[in-house]
Design a protein around this motif. Structure first.
Motif, mmCIF file in Angstrom:
data_model
loop_
_atom_site.group_PDB
_atom_site.id
_atom_site.type_symbol
_atom_site.label_atom_id
_atom_site.label_comp_id
_atom_site.label_asym_id
_atom_site.label_seq_id
_atom_site.Cartn_x
_atom_site.Cartn_y
_atom_site.Cartn_z
ATOM 1 N N GLN A 177 0.847 -1.191 0.000
ATOM 2 C CA GLN A 177 0.000 0.000 0.000
ATOM 3 C C GLN A 177 0.880 1.237 0.000
ATOM 4 O OE1 GLN A 177 -2.695 -0.467 3.352
ATOM 5 N NE2 GLN A 177 -4.280 -1.213 1.977
ATOM 6 N N VAL A 204 0.620 5.473 0.067
ATOM 7 C CA VAL A 204 -0.274 6.586 0.364
ATOM 8 C C VAL A 204 0.479 7.889 0.166
ATOM 9 C CG1 VAL A 204 -1.752 7.676 2.067
ATOM 10 C CG2 VAL A 204 -1.559 5.178 2.001
ATOM 11 N N TYR A 216 1.751 10.205 -8.834
ATOM 12 C CA TYR A 216 1.619 8.869 -8.273
ATOM 13 C C TYR A 216 2.962 8.363 -7.765
ATOM 14 C CZ TYR A 216 -2.824 8.697 -10.825
ATOM 15 O OH TYR A 216 -4.080 8.968 -11.301
ATOM 16 N N GLN A 231 -2.773 6.090 -4.764
ATOM 17 C CA GLN A 231 -4.032 6.620 -5.269
ATOM 18 C C GLN A 231 -3.846 7.945 -6.000
ATOM 19 O OE1 GLN A 231 -2.972 7.110 -2.229
ATOM 20 N NE2 GLN A 231 -3.443 9.250 -1.746
#
Length: 121
Positions: free
Chosen positions: A3, A5, A95, A113
């Protein structure tokens, strides 16, 4: 699964600065190179910058050389993109990217994201 962020995007006038951050969930963060890409409206995603596992080597797209600096803090599992002398053409969604395998040549396989950067003239 990794993940990513991102944070730090926003609106700024031309000539201004922003610092993007990307926090990664990967436990072995220091084993992987990291990168930043961007995508402007109506355009394909393009490479911005990358950094080796130790941070000793960096790579930049020609259009950001001398203005952007990529760095990383392996103790914090975080990669940064310092953007100075911003231009309206830098407006895009930025990104963070991580590869699927170790090594400084591994392809990027995981994406954050995105964070919007808007530069006004």
């Amino acid at each position: 699964q990794v993940q990513l962020v991102e944070s730090g995007g926003g609106s700024v006038q031309a000539g201004g600065s922003l610092r993007l951050s990307c926090a990664a969930s990967r436990r072995t963060f220091s084993s992987y190179r990291m990168g930043w890409f961007r995508q402007a409206p109506g355009k394909e995603r393009e490479f911005v910058a990358a950094i080796s596992r130790t941070g000793s080597t960096t790579y930049y797209a020609n259009f950001v050389k001398g203005r952007f600096t990529i760095s990383r803090d392996n103790a914090k599992n975080t990669v940064y993109l310092q953007m100075n002398s911003l231009k309206p053409e830098d407006t895009a969604v930025y990104y963070c990217a991580a590869p699927g395998a170790v090594g400084d040549s591994a392809e990027f396989a995981y994406w954050g994201q995105g964070t919007q950067v808007t530069v006004s003239s």
